[in-house]
Design an enzyme around this catalytic site. Structure first.
Site, PDB file in Angstrom:
ATOM      1  N   LEU A 194      31.546  24.887  27.832  1.00  0.00           N
ATOM      2  CA  LEU A 194      32.675  25.414  28.232  1.00  0.00           C
ATOM      3  C   LEU A 194      32.547  26.360  29.551  1.00  0.00           C
ATOM      4  O   LEU A 194      31.571  26.930  29.600  1.00  0.00           O
ATOM      5  CB  LEU A 194      33.242  26.165  27.014  1.00  0.00           C
ATOM      6  CG  LEU A 194      33.600  25.454  25.752  1.00  0.00           C
ATOM      7  CD1 LEU A 194      34.206  26.421  24.698  1.00  0.00           C
ATOM      8  CD2 LEU A 194      34.683  24.344  26.138  1.00  0.00           C
ATOM      9  N   ALA A 251      30.871  23.129  52.923  1.00  0.00           N
ATOM     10  CA  ALA A 251      31.858  23.672  52.213  1.00  0.00           C
ATOM     11  C   ALA A 251      33.266  23.404  53.046  1.00  0.00           C
ATOM     12  O   ALA A 251      33.877  24.318  53.673  1.00  0.00           O
ATOM     13  CB  ALA A 251      31.933  25.244  52.080  1.00  0.00           C
ATOM     14  N   HIS A 280      46.119  59.907  43.066  1.00  0.00           N
ATOM     15  CA  HIS A 280      45.457  60.324  44.389  1.00  0.00           C
ATOM     16  C   HIS A 280      44.290  60.746  44.283  1.00  0.00           C
ATOM     17  O   HIS A 280      43.861  61.661  43.334  1.00  0.00           O
ATOM     18  CB  HIS A 280      46.308  61.533  44.887  1.00  0.00           C
ATOM     19  CG  HIS A 280      45.690  61.775  46.519  1.00  0.00           C
ATOM     20  ND1 HIS A 280      45.856  61.156  47.422  1.00  0.00           N
ATOM     21  CD2 HIS A 280      45.023  63.215  46.583  1.00  0.00           C
ATOM     22  CE1 HIS A 280      45.389  61.882  48.406  1.00  0.00           C
ATOM     23  NE2 HIS A 280      44.707  62.933  47.776  1.00  0.00           N
TER      24      HIS A 280
END
Ligand code: NAD
Length: 463
Positions: free
Chosen positions: A44, A270, A445
């Site tokens: 898997l 690629a 922040h």
């Protein structure tokens, strides 16, 4: 057992054990359906876990460490030159990262009662398939889900059969750190793995056929990355094709259109991925893949054959694991008779380079191409306190807003951590939040997430 002796009956046969397939099978099991997964590797996780997303991100983490250590020099901290033990790095990636996750998935499957059968599934009709290979058998199913994924596109004209010419699967194995690496394709994979190899010490040359890196992606997001990889890579040739590759024994000779030939120690091809629907016996069903091998599906992931569903890369773009996972759950729910549809507005995309790029929903170029009026808010991270403390001000947060309703239609990000930050964008787009909602939400922040609030406020100030 002799093949054909016995026909096993199951509720759902899932073909392919990648993110789409296992998500579908797990959801079927949760809904009380008996599901089996047929996977050629009896595993898997598919390409994503074993040779794609996960190992490449593990390697990119290492690349990030190397580059952060290098950058630390500007901050007064010197680590010296990294020494890379390739064996240890490969072991970490394979055993501690991929292996651990694979064992985790196998144990989830056991606990849910999902069996994984090793072999290749070939449909014999809309009700049955045979499994060829390690565990030959015949299955009769009420429904089947095709989740066979995608394969790397081959270079036009072909590439020589040489160990030096790699696809992404071979490249994440990290066979060595070549001195000179040619990357063909300036898309997701080329830039991510190019970044890994450059950080490990290769001189990387990228060749991209079109006139920009990451074609199709908003140029505002690509620009900071392009500036950075121009320094990281030895060369980037845009608008250039590789016309010939030949293994000379000592290296691969590459002929680049309009340039002198060059020799490389390794080449990574690629140039995209294509749907994998061949050899599945689909002609015995009513499923008809299109010319690119893509299986058309409706919003429930149902094919033209009422008993067959399809999810993930085999259903076409965007070929992203998280889309496949969602589709897998939708298919399982639809089979179980639940109201479910793949009606998501936001499928986030992330390029895990440095800086990272991430976007979801409508992009500014898409809005322009469609002639759709939008308001765009930009917040440059140069004004972010958190970005300054990280020594990184090369980021940008962009909101694409519907001028009439103020709704957030799309979000684009570039900068370190963009891949994590896009979750807020996906939540905003998916839930039809307005710029006002982002502006009125308190963001901690100092964090990079404040950039959403800042961008939204800038838009409201200008309103
Ligand atoms: P891609 O489509 O992103 O990039 C391929 C690139 O190769 C394009 O820029 C294309 O113009 C170029 N190209 C095509 N033919 C060429 C040639 N002959 N010479 C030079 N350049 C050429 O495809 P990819 O990088 O192979 O990735 C495949 C898919 O895998 C992606 O579409 C994406 O869905 C998925 N992926 C996703 C991630 C992520 O989510 N971070 C990472 C890797 C891959």
């Amino acid at each position: 057992m002799v093949m054909g002796d016995l026909v096993r009956e199951v509720d759902v046969a899932v073909v392919g054990g990648g993110p789409g397939g296992y998500s579908a099978a797990f959801r079927c099991a949760e809904l009380g359906l008996e599901a089996v997964v047929i996977d050629a590797g009896k595993r898997l996780g598919g390409v994503c876990l074993h040779e794609g997303c996960i190992p490449s991100k593990a390697l990119l983490y290492v690349a990030g460490l190397i580059s952060a250590a290098d950058r630390a020099r500007e901050l007064g901290v010197e680590f010296g030159r990294p020494r890379i033990a390739l064996d240890a790095l490969r072991r970490w990636k394979t055993e501690r990262v991929v292996g651990r996750l694979a064992r985790g998935l196998a144990s989830v499957a056991r606990s849910k009662g999902v069996e994984v059968i090793g072999g290749r599934a070939v449909f014999e009709s809309s009700r049955g398939l045979r499994v060829e290979g390690d565990e030959p058998q015949k299955l009769r199913f009420a429904h089947a889900i095709v989740a066979t994924g995608s394969l790397p596109v081959r270079l036009p004209g072909g590439a020589p059969p040489s160990e030096r010419v790699m696809d992404s699967t071979a490249a994440v194995e990290l066979p060595e750190v070549p001195e000179r690496l040619l990357v063909i394709g300036g898309g997701y994979i080329g830039l991510e793995l190019g970044t890994v190899y450059a950080a490990l010490g290769s001189r990387v040359t990228v060749v991209e056929m079109l006139d920009g890196l990451l074609p199709g992606v908003d140029r505002d997001l690509v620009q900071p990355l392009a500036r950075r990889v121009e320094r990281l890579f030895a060369a980037i040739h845009l608008g250039t094709r590789v016309t010939e590759l030949a293994d000379s024994g000592a290296g691969v000779e590459a002929r680049l259109e309009g340039r002198e030939g060059e020799t490389f120690d390794r080449v990574l091809v690629a140039v995209g991925r294509r749907a994998q629907s061949e050899g599945l016996g689909l002609e015995t069903t009513r499923v008809r893949p299109d010319a690119r091998g893509v299986i058309p599906v409706d919003e429930c992931c149902r094919t033209e054959d009422p008993r067959l569903y399809a999810v993930g890369d085999v259903t076409g773009e965007p070929m992203l694991a998280h889309r496949a996972m969602r589709q897998g759950k939708v298919a399982a729910e639809a089979i179980a008779g639940r109201p479910s549809a793949f009606d998501n507005r936001a499928v986030p995309a992330v390029v895990f380079t440095d800086p990272e790029l991430a976007w979801c929903g409508l992009t500014e170029p898409e809005a322009h191409a469609a002639g759709r009026p939008v308001r765009v808010a930009r917040f440059a991270w140069a004004a972010s306190g958190r970005a300054a403390t990280l020594g990184r001000s090369d980021g940008l947060t962009k909101l694409v807003i519907d001028p009439a309703s103020g709704r957030v239609l799309g979000v684009g990000l570039v900068g370190p951590g963009a891949g994590e930050l896009i979750a807020e964008g996906a939540l905003a787009v998916e839930n039809a939040l307005r710029a006002e909602d982002l502006a009125a939400t308190i963001h901690a922040h100092p964090t990079l997430s404040e950039s959403f609030m800042e961008a939204a406020e800038s838009l409201l100030r200008g309103a």
